[in-house]
Design a protein around this motif. Structure first.
Motif, short mmCIF file in Angstrom:
data_model
loop_
_atom_site.label_atom_id
_atom_site.label_comp_id
_atom_site.label_asym_id
_atom_site.label_seq_id
_atom_site.Cartn_x
_atom_site.Cartn_y
_atom_site.Cartn_z
N THR A 12 0.83 -1.21 0.00
CA THR A 12 0.00 0.00 0.00
C THR A 12 0.86 1.26 0.00
O THR A 12 0.56 2.24 -0.69
CB THR A 12 -0.92 0.00 1.23
OG1 THR A 12 -1.75 -1.17 1.20
CG2 THR A 12 -1.81 1.23 1.24
N LEU A 36 -14.96 -5.09 -1.14
CA LEU A 36 -13.76 -4.29 -1.33
C LEU A 36 -13.61 -3.81 -2.77
O LEU A 36 -13.06 -2.73 -3.03
CB LEU A 36 -12.52 -5.09 -0.91
CG LEU A 36 -12.38 -5.39 0.60
CD1 LEU A 36 -11.30 -6.42 0.84
CD2 LEU A 36 -12.06 -4.09 1.36
N LEU A 37 -14.10 -4.61 -3.71
CA LEU A 37 -13.97 -4.24 -5.13
C LEU A 37 -14.97 -3.17 -5.56
O LEU A 37 -14.72 -2.47 -6.55
CB LEU A 37 -14.16 -5.48 -6.01
CG LEU A 37 -13.01 -6.49 -6.05
CD1 LEU A 37 -13.41 -7.70 -6.88
CD2 LEU A 37 -11.74 -5.85 -6.61
N ALA A 69 -13.21 0.04 -5.46
CA ALA A 69 -11.78 0.02 -5.76
C ALA A 69 -11.51 0.48 -7.18
O ALA A 69 -12.29 0.20 -8.10
CB ALA A 69 -11.23 -1.39 -5.56
N GLN A 70 -10.42 1.20 -7.37
CA GLN A 70 -10.04 1.70 -8.69
C GLN A 70 -8.74 1.04 -9.16
O GLN A 70 -8.02 0.42 -8.38
CB GLN A 70 -9.86 3.22 -8.62
CG GLN A 70 -11.11 3.97 -8.18
CD GLN A 70 -12.31 3.69 -9.06
OE1 GLN A 70 -12.20 3.69 -10.29
NE2 GLN A 70 -13.46 3.47 -8.45
N GLN A 119 -5.08 0.33 -7.23
CA GLN A 119 -5.29 0.44 -5.79
C GLN A 119 -5.13 -0.92 -5.12
O GLN A 119 -5.67 -1.92 -5.57
CB GLN A 119 -6.69 0.97 -5.51
CG GLN A 119 -7.05 1.07 -4.03
CD GLN A 119 -8.48 1.55 -3.83
OE1 GLN A 119 -9.11 2.09 -4.74
NE2 GLN A 119 -9.00 1.32 -2.65
N LEU A 160 -6.28 -3.26 -2.32
CA LEU A 160 -7.54 -3.33 -1.58
C LEU A 160 -7.31 -2.99 -0.11
O LEU A 160 -6.25 -3.28 0.46
CB LEU A 160 -8.17 -4.71 -1.72
CG LEU A 160 -8.60 -5.12 -3.14
CD1 LEU A 160 -9.32 -6.46 -3.12
CD2 LEU A 160 -9.48 -4.05 -3.78
N GLY A 161 -8.34 -2.42 0.50
CA GLY A 161 -8.18 -1.83 1.82
C GLY A 161 -7.97 -2.79 2.97
O GLY A 161 -7.69 -2.36 4.09
N LYS A 190 -4.17 -6.39 -5.24
CA LYS A 190 -4.14 -5.07 -5.87
C LYS A 190 -4.94 -5.12 -7.16
O LYS A 190 -4.88 -6.10 -7.92
CB LYS A 190 -2.70 -4.67 -6.19
CG LYS A 190 -2.58 -3.30 -6.88
CD LYS A 190 -1.13 -2.94 -7.15
CE LYS A 190 -1.01 -1.60 -7.87
NZ LYS A 190 0.41 -1.24 -8.11
N VAL A 191 -5.72 -4.07 -7.43
CA VAL A 191 -6.49 -3.98 -8.67
C VAL A 191 -5.57 -3.52 -9.79
O VAL A 191 -5.12 -2.37 -9.80
CB VAL A 191 -7.68 -3.02 -8.51
CG1 VAL A 191 -8.44 -2.93 -9.83
CG2 VAL A 191 -8.60 -3.49 -7.38
N ARG A 216 -9.60 -1.97 -13.83
CA ARG A 216 -11.04 -2.07 -13.64
C ARG A 216 -11.72 -1.63 -14.93
O ARG A 216 -11.41 -0.56 -15.45
CB ARG A 216 -11.51 -1.21 -12.47
CG ARG A 216 -13.03 -1.14 -12.32
CD ARG A 216 -13.45 -0.36 -11.11
NE ARG A 216 -14.90 -0.30 -10.98
CZ ARG A 216 -15.57 -0.37 -9.84
NH1 ARG A 216 -14.89 -0.45 -8.70
NH2 ARG A 216 -16.88 -0.32 -9.82
#
Length: 376
Positions: free
Chosen positions: A259, A301-302, A305-306, A309, A311-312, A325-326, A329
């Motif tokens: 992150t 979470l998705l 999400a962008q 990013q 995920l939190g 990680k995305v 998208r």
């Protein structure tokens, strides 16, 4: 009957053939009709409006490419290295658990029945599996060569009609319970006259043909007592209990590093020989990754999400933790929805009805009171 008319006699005879009575048959039909009616009512009660259709369509059409690290508890087993003192303390505090593990794994881990290291020569049976005198004569000739000093492995390669011929007839270690009873008795003997010495055994006929067995070694039964296995078991249990804690902490460390930098923490991955995986075609409607899924936590979470990013949160799955990680998208084309809306409505309504029906049936089964019935 033969005239095409209803016959009570034939009807009753038919029911008896299937082990039921007329009253039971009629009750079954009534129950089936009631169940069908309830199913129809339940499905008709399920409707979707335009908002439902839009929500479902966007969930199915919003797709993601993901980069993922899977942190498994198994990867941290070797990191749990208790001292002798810690093992002794664990044994003293967890004797019932240690004993239960021993009992559960006794046959597979702590008990070895009598075994034998064996080679075999097989002369395959004929089509009718009869006692072919030619086969018996061939086996007698082979036996004579062996008695004269021929090497069994060489003879097996030359004459055996079993797949083991290529390895000189080697079967490796075998147990009595793995064998045809005739072969088992030939190798190990019977309860009153066990064979404990190596050597050539008498030819034995089975459904496969005529076997000649060479026992190279008889290994006696071995049992590890519970008191001698306690330290080993305690370490295994401590690994099972502590490795998830280590894995979860390491996953959190990976998540923080990823992150903060936006780049996969390769040095940390190398420490535990973990790797970065790419997962494609994940949607909000089906948030599945690898063998894990669908995952409700991943869907949540998705949603916001962008691309780019992390995920939190770390996602907890059975036996592992996922750090994701995305990578990208893809949003659906809203104009396409307007075009397809008329055809989507019946499709999504049918899907919702089936989902409702399956959930309804599962609830009925879960709530059903099942009573055992004995008909003596």
């Amino acid at each position: 009957d033969e005239a095409g008319e209803y016959s009570t006699e034939l009807f009753t005879r038919h029911l008896k053939r299937y082990g039921t009575t007329r009253s039971q048959f009629e009750a079954d039909i009534r129950n089936e009709l009631i169940l069908t009616r309830l199913r129809d009512v339940a499905m008709q009660a399920t409707t979707v409006d335009e908002d439902d259709i839009r929500e479902r369509w966007f969930a199915e059409m919003t797709s993601f490419e993901l980069d993922m690290i899977t942190v498994r508890s198994l990867s941290f087993y070797d990191d749990v290295k208790p001292t002798e003192a810690e093992i002794e303390t664990y044994i003293a505090e967890n004797r019932p658990e240690v004993r239960a593990w021993y009992d559960e794994h006794f046959e597979s881990r702590f008990h070895k029945p009598t075994r034998a290291k064996v080679r075999m020569i097989l002369l395959a049976a004929g089509e009718d599996n009869s006692e072919d005198p030619i086969t018996s004569e061939r086996m007698a000739a082979i036996r004579a060569e062996l008695d004269a000093g021929a090497d069994f492995a060489m003879m097996a390669r030359k004459y055996s009609e079993d797949l083991s011929a290529e390895s000189g007839g080697l079967l490796g270690e075998v147990r009595y319970d793995q064998l045809d009873s005739g072969l088992g008795n030939a190798i190990f003997g019977g309860p009153d006259s066990p064979l404990t010495e190596p050597g050539l055994r008498a030819p034995t006929r089975t459904a496969r043909g005529l076997h000649l067995m060479m026992v190279e070694e008889v290994l006696p039964e071995e049992t590890t007592e519970e008191k001698d296995a306690r330290a080993e078991i305690a370490q295994i249990l401590m690994q099972e209990q502590q490795s998830p804690v280590l894995a979860e902490a390491f996953a959190a460390k990976l998540h923080t590093a990823w992150t903060q930098t936006g780049e996969p923490p390769l040095e940390l991955l190398a420490m535990q020989e973990l790797r970065l995986e790419h997962v494609g075609s994940v949607t909000l409607a089906n948030p599945s990754v690898g063998s894990f899924g669908p995952l409700d936590d991943l869907r949540e979470l998705l949603e916001d999400a962008q691309s780019g990013q992390v995920l939190g949160a770390v996602i907890d799955v059975p036996g592992a933790w996922l750090v994701i990680k995305v990578a990208s998208r893809s949003e659906p084309d809203a104009a396409r929805l307007e075009t397809e809306l008329p055809t989507l409505a019946p499709q999504i309504e049918a899907m919702r009805r089936m989902e409702f029906l399956n959930t309804w049936i599962e609830d009925l089964v879960a709530q059903a009171k099942v009573e055992e019935f004995h008909n003596f």
